[in-house]
Structure formats: C-alpha cells, structure tokens
Design a protein around this motif. Structure first.
Motif, PDB file in Angstrom:
ATOM      1  N   THR A  59       0.834  -1.193   0.000  1.00 16.80           N
ATOM      2  CA  THR A  59       0.000   0.000   0.000  1.00 16.80           C
ATOM      3  C   THR A  59       0.871   1.246   0.000  1.00 16.80           C
ATOM      4  OG1 THR A  59      -1.753  -1.122   1.220  1.00 16.80           O
ATOM      5  CG2 THR A  59      -1.784   1.287   1.221  1.00 16.80           C
ATOM      6  N   ILE A  60       0.700   2.078  -1.013  1.00 15.58           N
ATOM      7  CA  ILE A  60       1.378   3.359  -1.061  1.00 15.58           C
ATOM      8  C   ILE A  60       0.328   4.449  -0.914  1.00 15.58           C
ATOM      9  CG2 ILE A  60       1.319   3.423  -3.606  1.00 15.58           C
ATOM     10  CD1 ILE A  60       3.996   4.970  -3.463  1.00 15.58           C
ATOM     11  N   GLY A  61       0.569   5.396  -0.039  1.00 18.06           N
ATOM     12  CA  GLY A  61      -0.437   6.424   0.183  1.00 18.06           C
ATOM     13  C   GLY A  61       0.112   7.596   0.960  1.00 18.06           C
ATOM     14  N   GLU A  62      -0.727   8.591   1.106  1.00 21.69           N
ATOM     15  CA  GLU A  62      -0.351   9.826   1.776  1.00 21.69           C
ATOM     16  C   GLU A  62      -1.059   9.945   3.122  1.00 21.69           C
ATOM     17  OE1 GLU A  62       0.199  13.071  -1.712  1.00 21.69           O
ATOM     18  OE2 GLU A  62      -1.699  11.961  -1.719  1.00 21.69           O
TER      19      GLU A  62
ATOM     20  N   GLU B  95       7.482   2.696  -7.594  1.00 22.98           N
ATOM     21  CA  GLU B  95       6.396   3.397  -6.912  1.00 22.98           C
ATOM     22  C   GLU B  95       5.372   3.969  -7.885  1.00 22.98           C
ATOM     23  OE1 GLU B  95       7.667   6.106  -3.880  1.00 22.98           O
ATOM     24  OE2 GLU B  95       8.942   4.609  -2.905  1.00 22.98           O
ATOM     25  N   ARG B  96       5.831   4.452  -9.042  1.00 20.99           N
ATOM     26  CA  ARG B  96       4.894   5.017 -10.015  1.00 20.99           C
ATOM     27  C   ARG B  96       4.180   3.919 -10.806  1.00 20.99           C
ATOM     28  NH1 ARG B  96       6.030  10.629 -11.077  1.00 20.99           N
ATOM     29  NH2 ARG B  96       8.042  11.311 -10.225  1.00 20.99           N
ATOM     30  N   ASP B  97       4.947   3.017 -11.377  1.00 19.53           N
ATOM     31  CA  ASP B  97       4.369   2.015 -12.278  1.00 19.53           C
ATOM     32  C   ASP B  97       3.952   0.741 -11.540  1.00 19.53           C
ATOM     33  OD1 ASP B  97       4.981   3.818 -14.324  1.00 19.53           O
ATOM     34  OD2 ASP B  97       6.957   2.925 -14.641  1.00 19.53           O
ATOM     35  N   GLY B  98       4.797   0.268 -10.620  1.00 19.13           N
ATOM     36  CA  GLY B  98       4.486  -0.973  -9.921  1.00 19.13           C
ATOM     37  C   GLY B  98       3.385  -0.830  -8.892  1.00 19.13           C
ATOM     38  N   LEU B  99       3.382   0.298  -8.158  1.00 19.93           N
ATOM     39  CA  LEU B  99       2.418   0.488  -7.073  1.00 19.93           C
ATOM     40  C   LEU B  99       1.344   1.518  -7.388  1.00 19.93           C
ATOM     41  CD1 LEU B  99       4.796   0.340  -3.970  1.00 19.93           C
ATOM     42  CD2 LEU B  99       3.549  -1.516  -5.079  1.00 19.93           C
ATOM     43  N   GLY B 100       1.460   2.216  -8.512  1.00 17.94           N
ATOM     44  CA  GLY B 100       0.377   3.075  -8.984  1.00 17.94           C
ATOM     45  C   GLY B 100       0.270   4.444  -8.362  1.00 17.94           C
TER      46      GLY B 100
ATOM     47  N   THR C 135      17.680   5.630  -8.104  1.00 19.77           N
ATOM     48  CA  THR C 135      16.624   6.597  -8.405  1.00 19.77           C
ATOM     49  C   THR C 135      15.702   6.086  -9.504  1.00 19.77           C
ATOM     50  OG1 THR C 135      18.086   8.404  -7.746  1.00 19.77           O
ATOM     51  CG2 THR C 135      16.173   8.983  -9.070  1.00 19.77           C
ATOM     52  N   ALA C 136      16.270   5.476 -10.526  1.00 11.97           N
ATOM     53  CA  ALA C 136      15.444   4.907 -11.593  1.00 11.97           C
ATOM     54  C   ALA C 136      14.541   3.809 -11.047  1.00 11.97           C
ATOM     55  CB  ALA C 136      16.342   4.360 -12.704  1.00 11.97           C
ATOM     56  N   ALA C 137      15.080   2.973 -10.176  1.00 15.10           N
ATOM     57  CA  ALA C 137      14.318   1.837  -9.657  1.00 15.10           C
ATOM     58  C   ALA C 137      13.148   2.286  -8.791  1.00 15.10           C
ATOM     59  CB  ALA C 137      15.244   0.922  -8.854  1.00 15.10           C
TER      60      ALA C 137
END
Length: 500
Positions: free
Chosen positions: A59-62, A384-389, A377-379
């Motif tokens: 879960t990625i979130g703010e 986070e952008r593509d794998g976790l949305g 940085t690339a990873a």
C-alpha cells in the motif's frame, strides 16, 4: 511512505491564496482552501522471502498532517508491505533513511523491500539504464511487516500550502511528525499490541533516537518498542566533527582508515577484523594521549606515534608529519592512492575514482555515491509510479534539494549551543523499557558514519551494554550494495527480531 490498506486520512491542503486586484485596486476575497483527498493504492502481491512464500499487500499512500484548526500542513508518503491474513501479534518495522533529506529509496530498493535494484556488487559504478528490478529474497517480510516512511521534503512527501518549513525541518520537529505517522498507522491498522521496531540508516539513526524519545520519552510516552535497528550509525556528532581543535574525530576515524588501507593493499595484516582491533587499541591509547598533549608532545613520543600511524593508515611519515599527526578523512581519500592516480570513496571506500588531476588536496566527487545513485533513483521511480500506482508530477527526492536550513538544536536541551548528541535518548529508553534492544550494523569502509564513532557513542555512561549488539560488514555506508553483506545483514536482523 507509510500507509496501510485502509489508511485514508482526509484533510485539507492550504493552497496559495488567489488574490486579484479590481480596477479600483481593492482585493477580492481569498479563495477557499482546496480540500485534498490523499492517494491510497493497494496492490496484492506474493514472493519468497527468507525461504518462505508470503502473500502481502503493498500500500502506497499519503498521510496528511494538520494543525488543530484543520489546516493541512504536510503530506507524508508511506509504503506498507503487510502480510495477508491479519495477525495483530506479528511484528511491524518502521523504516526511514537519513540525510536529513534522503528518501527511503536506499533501504527499500537496496535491502529490505520485496524488490531491489541490481547494481554491481564489487564496487564498480552502476553504468547506464536499464537497471534490473529483481525480486528480493532477502526482504524481511517473512518475519515482519514493513512500513517505509518519507518525511516531508523526501521522496514524494511535501509541505502543503504556506506551511512554515520550521514546523518540520529540524531534529525534534521531524521526530514529532514521524512519531505521529507511526501512531496513526497503528490506529488505522489495529496494530497497537504488535511487536514494534524502528529502523534507520545514517541520519535515520539520529531520527530513530529522536523518534524513540517522542514515542517513549516525552510527547506521547505510550508506544512501547521492542527494538531499534541502527544502520550506519551517527548519534554523537562531536565524534565525527572534522573541525580544527576537535581531537575526537581523528581518534574515531583511525580504525576506518586502517580498514581501507588494508583493503587497497597499503597495509598488511591477516584480517580486517584483527587489524581494526589493533587500530582501535592504538587510537584510544597512545594516539589519543599524543593528540591531547598538543604542542607539549615530546619528540620521541611523536616519532613513535607517527611510525604507528603510518603503519595503520598506509600514509607516509613525511605526510603525517606535515599534517601534525592529524589527517582528516577528505585528505585521506585523496592521499591514500595518489601514487596510482586514484581517490577512494566517502560512503564506501572500496570504490575508487579518478579526479581531474592528482595534485589537489580534496577529491572532486564521491565515487561511491555517483557510482550507485542513478540506478537507485530509476528503480524507485519505476516501482512506486508504475508498480504500485502512485500518480504525481512531483520529482522523487532521493537526496532532497528542497529542505532549507535544518534546526539541529534539541528542544528542551540544557544548552542549545552544544553539539548534537541523541545517544542519551536511547540510553533512557533502554533503562525505562526492559524489553527494548538495539541492533547496530556498521560497514568497515564507511567514512560517513565510522564504526568506531558508533562504538564510542553507545559505550557511554547510562546505556545498558547487555542489550546493544554490534554487527560488521565488508562494505561501506550502504553495506547491502554488496551481495554477501545484504544477505548477512538481513540474516542478522531476522535473528534479532526472532529473539525478542
């Protein structure tokens, strides 16, 4: 960085006021502050970690931190990896990097997260993209849930609206915000009775001590911890302050110089363990005594110390004499391999670089940082952008350029002009919590946070020694860039968590 599957915290973003002038020069009314709903994305995944298959939610979130009147102050991004099948008794570990101003890219994509970036393990630079993003069987998900936290100004986290940076950018202010995020994560996920660990790297170890003080020692005093994981430790800043008149840093840096000299063939010894132990004894004994005598040091004693110093550092006696027996790390990095036209790294002195020329006193750049930063940085951006949305047009701050002057004073300190030392926070926590233990992981070839400085800080009065354990690795500041040490580090921490 930290959020779990149900973690949806609302509150509002203080957008910059939109003020318009009419023809008569009068201001229109200020536009209302925009209400912001924090992003939260959960991805169901599985992997094999520590030899065990684990199904987990990522879960990625703010998390939005607000003032008492509801004004939004900061959006802190968290990434939580939680094993499926809710288990309130399962350990949870909260992790962050250092800087201050560093995102958790390093610990997440290099050591403990379920994915890692593949870069050379043998101290060669990472070259150009693409950088392979691999499953990480060394991740700790078999023994603990993981929550990575990016404080404001790091990673994708940021201040909101007109928030004064002073509210977050300082030792104590930063610790308070991280402690609040931890408490809210525990609330949202029903994990108050779970075994809890804090883990930090570099300044993240300073942050760990300050956060422990917030959780157990002052503001909240209600979050019991089981362990503190310190990786590449800096707690007493005097021990590494390379400033004229401070003799302590020469003492604490010497064993690291010995390790690096041996690694690069400028010294001879059966092992780095034996050589650094001899260097410790010399540093705290004859060398410390000589430095403290200053200009009262006699010629015979000076000659004896200079000879031994050359033995441990690999530097010539002539150079050491010109330096008055006091070699700062930046001079050492330039001088050690000058005859080969090479410099050695600061973060990891296994790495070598080639400067514009060999005549200078200081290195042009740190080869152990520019040798890995592009790959990490690339990873983290890809994951986070593509794998976790996570959707944002913000730039990921691996090493933040956004943070202004950091407030290094400790709130409530007896002397705000004194050097920073957060070690007493750990000592107090250990004395007041009999179930708390401390894990310390140090690289032999790390000059950013020398291992002898960590040993010095944690051996002071008031720190129960029976609950502090040290582990050593044959790499530098981010010891996990070396494959063997990543595996050893995670084995050591697994054992630390299991033996609670």
């Amino acid at each position: 960085m930290r959020l779990s599957i149900t973690c949806a915290l609302a509150l509002a973003l203080a957008a910059a006021p939109a003020m318009a002038q009419d023809k008569g020069g009068k201001d229109d009314k200020q536009a209302p502050a925009e209400k912001v709903v924090p992003q939260v994305h959960t991805t169901r995944l599985s992997g094999v970690f520590g030899g065990q298959k684990v199904n987990y939610g990522a879960t990625i979130g703010e998390t939005i931190l607000s003032a008492e009147d509801g004004t939004q102050k900061a959006a802190i991004v968290t990434i939580a990896y939680v094993k499926e099948g809710r288990d309130p008794s399962r350990p949870v570990t909260f992790l962050f990097n250092g800087g201050p101003g560093s995102g958790t890219v390093w610990l997440q994509m290099g050591a403990f997260g379920p994915k890692r970036v593949a870069i050379p393990s043998d101290a060669r630079d990472d070259g150009g993209p693409p950088y392979p993003l691999l499953d990480n069987p060394d991740s700790l998900l078999d023994v603990t849930d993981l929550v990575f936290i990016d404080p404001p100004g790091t990673g994708f986290s940021r201040l909101i609206g007109k928030t004064d940076p002073k509210e977050f950018y300082g030792v104590t202010a930063d610790a308070k915000s991280v402690a609040e995020v931890i408490r809210r994560w525990l609330n949202e996920n029903g994990r108050w009775n779970s075994p809890k660990y804090l883990g930090g790297e570099s300044y993240g170890t300073t942050r760990s001590a300050a956060v422990v003080n917030q959780l157990e020692g002052s503001t909240y005093n209600d979050v019991g911890l089981n362990g503190i994981i310190l990786i590449s430790t800096v707690l007493d800043f005097a021990a590494g302050a390379d400033t004229p008149g401070n003799e302590l840093s020469y003492i604490t840096n010497l064993p690291s110089m010995a390790a690096v000299a041996l690694y690069h063939g400028k010294a001879e010894a059966p092992s780095v363990e034996q050589f650094t132990q001899e260097a410790r004894a010399f540093a705290i004994g004859p060398y410390a005594a000589a430095l403290l005598k200053g200009q009262n040091l006699g010629a015979e004693e000076r000659a004896s110390v200079r000879s031994r110093l050359a033995h441990f550092t690999g530097l010539s006696e002539a150079f050491l004499d010109r330096a008055d027996l006091r070699v700062t790390p930046d001079r050492f990095w330039k001088e050690l391999l000058r005859d080969r036209g090479l410099t050695v790294g600061r973060l990891d002195s296994r790495y070598t670089g080639k400067d514009y020329d060999s005549a200078g006193e200081n290195i042009d750049n740190d080869p152990s940082f520019y040798g890995i930063d592009a790959g990490y940085t690339a990873a983290v951006n890809a994951w986070e952008r593509d794998g976790l949305g996570f959707k944002t047009d913000r730039e990921y701050q691996s090493i933040s350029q956004l943070i202004p002057s950091w407030d290094w004073n400790l709130a409530g300190g007896r002397d705000t002009n004194a050097y920073l030392n957060v070690t007493p926070y750990i000592g107090r926590a250990l004395r007041e919590n009999s179930g708390l233990r401390v894990f310390v992981g140090q690289g032999y070839y790390d000059f950013a946070t020398p291992f002898f400085a960590a040993e010095y800080a944690l051996s002071r009065t008031g720190i129960p020694q029976d609950r502090v354990e040290f582990h050593y690795y044959h790499a530098g500041h981010m010891m996990y860039v070396r494959d063997e040490d990543r595996a050893k580090l995670t084995r050591d921490i697994r054992q630390f968590i299991r033996s609670r």
